[in-house]
Design a protein around this motif. Structure first.
Motif, PDB file in Angstrom:
ATOM      1  N   SER A   1     -76.458  30.920 -63.739  1.00  0.00           N
ATOM      2  CA  SER A   1     -77.733  31.524 -64.141  1.00  0.00           C
ATOM      3  C   SER A   1     -78.834  31.206 -63.129  1.00  0.00           C
ATOM      4  CB  SER A   1     -78.149  31.035 -65.529  1.00  0.00           C
ATOM      5  OG  SER A   1     -78.280  29.621 -65.549  1.00  0.00           O
ATOM      6  N   ASP A   2     -78.811  29.990 -62.569  1.00  0.00           N
ATOM      7  CA  ASP A   2     -79.801  29.628 -61.544  1.00  0.00           C
ATOM      8  C   ASP A   2     -79.578  30.417 -60.268  1.00  0.00           C
ATOM      9  OD1 ASP A   2     -81.278  27.579 -62.969  1.00  0.00           O
ATOM     10  OD2 ASP A   2     -79.497  26.326 -62.784  1.00  0.00           O
ATOM     11  N   LYS A   3     -78.304  30.588 -59.892  1.00  0.00           N
ATOM     12  CA  LYS A   3     -77.977  31.357 -58.683  1.00  0.00           C
ATOM     13  C   LYS A   3     -78.412  32.802 -58.850  1.00  0.00           C
ATOM     14  CE  LYS A   3     -73.909  28.495 -57.688  1.00  0.00           C
ATOM     15  NZ  LYS A   3     -72.438  28.470 -57.536  1.00  0.00           N
ATOM     16  N   VAL A   4     -78.082  33.376 -60.006  1.00  0.00           N
ATOM     17  CA  VAL A   4     -78.442  34.772 -60.259  1.00  0.00           C
ATOM     18  C   VAL A   4     -79.953  34.950 -60.248  1.00  0.00           C
ATOM     19  CG1 VAL A   4     -78.423  36.604 -62.003  1.00  0.00           C
ATOM     20  CG2 VAL A   4     -76.323  35.340 -61.500  1.00  0.00           C
ATOM     21  N   ALA A   5     -80.699  34.019 -60.862  1.00  0.00           N
ATOM     22  CA  ALA A   5     -82.164  34.125 -60.906  1.00  0.00           C
ATOM     23  C   ALA A   5     -82.744  34.122 -59.503  1.00  0.00           C
ATOM     24  CB  ALA A   5     -82.750  32.974 -61.723  1.00  0.00           C
ATOM     25  N   ALA A   6     -82.246  33.232 -58.639  1.00  0.00           N
ATOM     26  CA  ALA A   6     -82.759  33.153 -57.269  1.00  0.00           C
ATOM     27  C   ALA A   6     -82.387  34.392 -56.466  1.00  0.00           C
ATOM     28  CB  ALA A   6     -82.216  31.900 -56.578  1.00  0.00           C
ATOM     29  N   LEU A   7     -81.152  34.855 -56.610  1.00  0.00           N
ATOM     30  CA  LEU A   7     -80.708  36.033 -55.862  1.00  0.00           C
ATOM     31  C   LEU A   7     -81.399  37.296 -56.351  1.00  0.00           C
ATOM     32  CD1 LEU A   7     -76.939  35.081 -55.699  1.00  0.00           C
ATOM     33  CD2 LEU A   7     -78.493  35.179 -53.742  1.00  0.00           C
ATOM     34  N   ASP A   8     -81.580  37.413 -57.660  1.00  0.00           N
ATOM     35  CA  ASP A   8     -82.297  38.578 -58.192  1.00  0.00           C
ATOM     36  C   ASP A   8     -83.761  38.577 -57.759  1.00  0.00           C
ATOM     37  OD1 ASP A   8     -80.267  39.942 -59.440  1.00  0.00           O
ATOM     38  OD2 ASP A   8     -80.600  39.072 -61.417  1.00  0.00           O
ATOM     39  N   ALA A   9     -84.325  37.392 -57.557  1.00  0.00           N
ATOM     40  CA  ALA A   9     -85.716  37.306 -57.098  1.00  0.00           C
ATOM     41  C   ALA A   9     -85.854  37.723 -55.637  1.00  0.00           C
ATOM     42  CB  ALA A   9     -86.244  35.887 -57.276  1.00  0.00           C
ATOM     43  N   GLY A  10     -84.728  37.710 -54.904  1.00  0.00           N
ATOM     44  CA  GLY A  10     -84.780  38.158 -53.510  1.00  0.00           C
ATOM     45  C   GLY A  10     -84.158  37.227 -52.495  1.00  0.00           C
ATOM     46  N   ALA A  11     -83.553  36.099 -52.952  1.00  0.00           N
ATOM     47  CA  ALA A  11     -82.874  35.212 -52.004  1.00  0.00           C
ATOM     48  C   ALA A  11     -81.661  35.928 -51.431  1.00  0.00           C
ATOM     49  CB  ALA A  11     -82.442  33.922 -52.696  1.00  0.00           C
ATOM     50  N   ASP A  12     -81.288  35.552 -50.217  1.00  0.00           N
ATOM     51  CA  ASP A  12     -80.142  36.181 -49.559  1.00  0.00           C
ATOM     52  C   ASP A  12     -78.845  35.434 -49.807  1.00  0.00           C
ATOM     53  OD1 ASP A  12     -81.227  38.331 -47.289  1.00  0.00           O
ATOM     54  OD2 ASP A  12     -82.696  36.833 -47.866  1.00  0.00           O
ATOM     55  N   ASP A  13     -78.924  34.138 -50.013  1.00  0.00           N
ATOM     56  CA  ASP A  13     -77.718  33.330 -50.163  1.00  0.00           C
ATOM     57  C   ASP A  13     -78.084  32.071 -50.932  1.00  0.00           C
ATOM     58  OD1 ASP A  13     -75.107  32.511 -49.956  1.00  0.00           O
ATOM     59  OD2 ASP A  13     -75.051  32.464 -47.768  1.00  0.00           O
ATOM     60  N   TYR A  14     -77.046  31.349 -51.397  1.00  0.00           N
ATOM     61  CA  TYR A  14     -77.269  30.182 -52.256  1.00  0.00           C
ATOM     62  C   TYR A  14     -76.212  29.135 -51.927  1.00  0.00           C
ATOM     63  CZ  TYR A  14     -78.858  27.878 -56.604  1.00  0.00           C
ATOM     64  OH  TYR A  14     -79.402  27.018 -57.528  1.00  0.00           O
ATOM     65  N   LEU A  15     -76.661  27.963 -51.527  1.00  0.00           N
ATOM     66  CA  LEU A  15     -75.768  26.859 -51.194  1.00  0.00           C
ATOM     67  C   LEU A  15     -76.089  25.693 -52.114  1.00  0.00           C
ATOM     68  CD1 LEU A  15     -73.569  25.870 -49.220  1.00  0.00           C
ATOM     69  CD2 LEU A  15     -75.398  25.090 -47.712  1.00  0.00           C
ATOM     70  N   THR A  16     -75.065  25.139 -52.768  1.00  0.00           N
ATOM     71  CA  THR A  16     -75.269  24.076 -53.746  1.00  0.00           C
ATOM     72  C   THR A  16     -75.128  22.698 -53.111  1.00  0.00           C
ATOM     73  OG1 THR A  16     -74.375  25.524 -55.477  1.00  0.00           O
ATOM     74  CG2 THR A  16     -74.516  23.189 -55.981  1.00  0.00           C
ATOM     75  N   LYS A  17     -76.053  21.800 -53.462  1.00  0.00           N
ATOM     76  CA  LYS A  17     -75.960  20.406 -53.033  1.00  0.00           C
ATOM     77  C   LYS A  17     -74.930  19.683 -53.894  1.00  0.00           C
ATOM     78  CE  LYS A  17     -80.910  20.090 -51.898  1.00  0.00           C
ATOM     79  NZ  LYS A  17     -82.176  19.435 -52.292  1.00  0.00           N
ATOM     80  N   PRO A  18     -74.200  18.702 -53.344  1.00  0.00           N
ATOM     81  CA  PRO A  18     -74.182  18.327 -51.932  1.00  0.00           C
ATOM     82  C   PRO A  18     -73.434  19.380 -51.119  1.00  0.00           C
ATOM     83  CG  PRO A  18     -72.557  17.065 -53.139  1.00  0.00           C
ATOM     84  CD  PRO A  18     -73.315  17.849 -54.159  1.00  0.00           C
ATOM     85  N   PHE A  19     -73.829  19.553 -49.878  1.00  0.00           N
ATOM     86  CA  PHE A  19     -73.254  20.590 -49.025  1.00  0.00           C
ATOM     87  C   PHE A  19     -72.744  19.967 -47.734  1.00  0.00           C
ATOM     88  CE2 PHE A  19     -77.764  20.181 -48.209  1.00  0.00           C
ATOM     89  CZ  PHE A  19     -77.817  20.042 -46.835  1.00  0.00           C
ATOM     90  N   SER A  20     -71.841  20.674 -47.068  1.00  0.00           N
ATOM     91  CA  SER A  20     -71.394  20.228 -45.753  1.00  0.00           C
ATOM     92  C   SER A  20     -72.305  20.850 -44.699  1.00  0.00           C
ATOM     93  CB  SER A  20     -69.941  20.639 -45.493  1.00  0.00           C
ATOM     94  OG  SER A  20     -69.843  22.019 -45.238  1.00  0.00           O
ATOM     95  N   VAL A  21     -72.585  20.100 -43.662  1.00  0.00           N
ATOM     96  CA  VAL A  21     -73.438  20.607 -42.586  1.00  0.00           C
ATOM     97  C   VAL A  21     -72.800  21.834 -41.948  1.00  0.00           C
ATOM     98  CG1 VAL A  21     -74.326  20.081 -40.284  1.00  0.00           C
ATOM     99  CG2 VAL A  21     -74.554  18.399 -42.119  1.00  0.00           C
ATOM    100  N   GLU A  22     -71.474  21.820 -41.826  1.00  0.00           N
ATOM    101  CA  GLU A  22     -70.777  22.952 -41.203  1.00  0.00           C
ATOM    102  C   GLU A  22     -70.984  24.236 -41.995  1.00  0.00           C
ATOM    103  OE1 GLU A  22     -69.462  20.017 -41.811  1.00  0.00           O
ATOM    104  OE2 GLU A  22     -69.125  19.230 -39.781  1.00  0.00           O
ATOM    105  N   GLU A  23     -70.929  24.127 -43.337  1.00  0.00           N
ATOM    106  CA  GLU A  23     -71.137  25.319 -44.154  1.00  0.00           C
ATOM    107  C   GLU A  23     -72.586  25.781 -44.079  1.00  0.00           C
ATOM    108  OE1 GLU A  23     -70.359  27.190 -48.604  1.00  0.00           O
ATOM    109  OE2 GLU A  23     -70.088  25.033 -48.284  1.00  0.00           O
TER     110      GLU A  23
END
Length: 232
Positions: free
Chosen positions: A87-109
């Motif tokens: 639901s958080d990802k959808v809210a951000a993407l629907d608002a206009g974000a292009d992509d969504y990366l969840t913490k913790p994340f790899s630097v390579e990704e």
């Protein structure tokens, strides 16, 4: 060519430094902001190429920042957040974000996602001005004027719905499009009850478009969120 300028919006100093170090390894320029007000001010004054945005800022929610930015800019926004619910990802993407990366994340990704965003910036710059009449991506070619689609020079026959889906994805290459966005653009209705129909049409489109639908090269699924056209 000037080095890309990345705006890092993150109130966690340790995470901000980690991202800054990763950007330095790639010779990217960057600015850092620790709250929403600073992010909006820097976005207006510096006009960065890409924004890396945390949602949990001390003065305003990141989704609000996305909406404000989208009022005047099409700059790619990559969300980097600890919020992992769909639901958080959808809210951000629907608002206009292009992509969504969840913490913790790899630097390579993170750097890989950033490269995708920067390719979109270069692509948009190359076709600025008049709307391109032909879309090309690897072996995929769409002739918008003729309404025809080709793969490897061979025409692919699509239904009207499949063609419209493909065009929406192509015109947003590199950007994750939510189920609601696609339903609204193609059917004019964001009803969740229509999501199964979307999945069916996406499956038939893949069968026609992909050499191996089980290992798609063009249309990437983001489970529970939506789809993305990959730049080949």
């Amino acid at each position: 060519m000037n080095k890309p300028l990345i705006l890092v919006v993150e109130d966690d100093i340790a995470v901000s430094r980690l991202i800054a170090t990763a950007l330095e390894t790639q010779n990217y320029q960057y600015h850092r902001a620790q709250n929403g007000a600073g992010a909006l001010l820097d976005a207006v004054s510096s006009r960065p190429d890409v924004m890396l945005l945390d949602l949990g800022l001390p003065d305003m929610d990141g989704v609000e920042i996305i909406r404000k930015i989208r009022g005047w800019s099409n700059m790619p926004i990559l969300v980097v957040s600890a919020r992992s619910d769909d639901s958080d990802k959808v809210a951000a993407l629907d608002a206009g974000a292009d992509d969504y990366l969840t913490k913790p994340f790899s630097v390579e990704e993170l750097l890989a996602r950033l490269r995708v965003a920067l390719r979109r910036v270069r692509y948009d710059s190359a076709r600025s001005g008049a709307e391109a009449s032909v879309y090309e991506n690897g072996e995929l070619r769409i002739d918008y004027a003729a309404g025809c689609v080709y793969r490897g020079g061979v025409e692919i026959h699509l239904t009207p719905i499949e063609y419209k889906l493909l065009c929406v994805l192509a015109k947003n290459t590199g950007k994750v499009l939510t189920h609601n966005y696609l339903l609204n653009e193609v059917w004019g209705s964001p009803s969740a009850s229509d999501t199964p129909s979307l999945r069916v049409f996406m499956a038939t489109l893949r069968k026609k478009l992909e050499a191996d639908p089980s290992h798609p090269q063009y249309i990437q699924t983001h489970i529970g969120v939506g789809y993305r056209m990959i730049r080949r």
